[in-house]
Design an enzyme around this catalytic site. Structure first.
Site, PDB file in Angstrom:
ATOM      1  N   GLU A 292       0.764   3.934   1.807  1.00  0.00           N
ATOM      2  CA  GLU A 292       1.148   4.390   3.141  1.00  0.00           C
ATOM      3  C   GLU A 292       2.295   3.565   3.709  1.00  0.00           C
ATOM      4  O   GLU A 292       3.226   4.122   4.298  1.00  0.00           O
ATOM      5  CB  GLU A 292      -0.045   4.307   4.109  1.00  0.00           C
ATOM      6  CG  GLU A 292      -1.229   5.172   3.713  1.00  0.00           C
ATOM      7  CD  GLU A 292      -2.286   4.412   2.916  1.00  0.00           C
ATOM      8  OE1 GLU A 292      -3.477   4.718   3.092  1.00  0.00           O
ATOM      9  OE2 GLU A 292      -1.934   3.519   2.109  1.00  0.00           O
TER      10      GLU A 292
ATOM     11  N   CYS B 261      -6.817   2.210   5.105  1.00  0.00           N
ATOM     12  CA  CYS B 261      -7.490   0.979   5.523  1.00  0.00           C
ATOM     13  C   CYS B 261      -7.056   0.645   6.950  1.00  0.00           C
ATOM     14  O   CYS B 261      -6.211   1.331   7.536  1.00  0.00           O
ATOM     15  CB  CYS B 261      -7.131  -0.168   4.573  1.00  0.00           C
ATOM     16  SG  CYS B 261      -5.407  -0.721   4.735  1.00  0.00           S
TER      17      CYS B 261
ATOM     18  N   HIS C  94       0.848  -1.190   0.000  1.00  0.00           N
ATOM     19  CA  HIS C  94       0.000   0.000   0.000  1.00  0.00           C
ATOM     20  C   HIS C  94       0.887   1.245   0.000  1.00  0.00           C
ATOM     21  O   HIS C  94       2.023   1.214   0.491  1.00  0.00           O
ATOM     22  CB  HIS C  94      -0.886   0.022   1.238  1.00  0.00           C
ATOM     23  CG  HIS C  94      -2.013  -0.952   1.203  1.00  0.00           C
ATOM     24  ND1 HIS C  94      -3.233  -0.678   1.754  1.00  0.00           N
ATOM     25  CD2 HIS C  94      -2.114  -2.215   0.694  1.00  0.00           C
ATOM     26  CE1 HIS C  94      -4.042  -1.708   1.592  1.00  0.00           C
ATOM     27  NE2 HIS C  94      -3.374  -2.663   0.954  1.00  0.00           N
TER      28      HIS C  94
ATOM     29  N   CYS D 143      -3.173   0.025   7.250  1.00  0.00           N
ATOM     30  CA  CYS D 143      -2.370   1.252   7.182  1.00  0.00           C
ATOM     31  C   CYS D 143      -2.623   2.158   8.386  1.00  0.00           C
ATOM     32  O   CYS D 143      -1.684   2.758   8.912  1.00  0.00           O
ATOM     33  CB  CYS D 143      -2.650   1.979   5.872  1.00  0.00           C
ATOM     34  SG  CYS D 143      -2.065   1.038   4.441  1.00  0.00           S
TER      35      CYS D 143
END
Length: 155
Positions: A55, A83, A53, A86
């Site tokens: 992040e 999410c 991801h 993260c």
């Protein structure tokens, strides 16, 4: 253009890198002392990795840059609400503030479904600001998924 818009524009640039490789366009930058110290964008499909991801990529780079897993004094700018994975990493990294472009009502964990960033029982809470260049971030995602649906119809 104010500082927040400036940094969110860079997060959008990162999201567009993801889009160019057919990834969901999510981008992120981490700022420390008014300088971008890390950038990331979504790479889950390309890397075949659930953890890829935007992040998490940016957190890893920022930690390396600062030489510490603690990212106190840092602000994260991300195009889409984080999410649960993260959001947990943001709390664990002790990031002071998260600035979000658009919210994710189906999976967001910074206020939409849950707010993992501000649970009082945790040893760290993160300041939140939402909606910076929100329309632009939302439109970018909507257009991506519209193109994806059209491609699936053709196939």
């Amino acid at each position: 253009m104010n500082q927040q818009e400036k940094y969110m524009r860079e997060a959008i640039r990162q999201a567009k890198k993801a889009e160019k490789i057919d990834e969901v366009p999510i981008g992120c930058v981490i700022v420390y002392e008014d300088k971008i110290i890390a950038r990331g964008y979504n790479r889950r499909n390309i890397d075949k990795n659930t953890l890829a991801h935007a992040e998490l990529s940016a957190i890893k780079k920022a930690s390396k840059k600062l030489g510490d897993w603690r990212l106190e004094g840092c602000t994260m700018y991300v195009t889409l609400e984080p999410c649960q994975m993260c959001a947990g990493a943001i709390v664990q990294a002790r990031i002071d503030k998260v600035v979000i472009g658009c919210m994710n009502p189906k999976a967001g964990c910074a206020g939409s479904v849950l707010n993992l960033l501000q649970i009082p029982a945790f040893n760290h809470q993160t300041e939140l600001e939402c909606g910076v260049l929100g329309e632009e971030c939302s439109q970018m995602l909507s257009e991506f998924f519209k193109r994806l649906r059209e491609q699936k119809k053709k196939n």
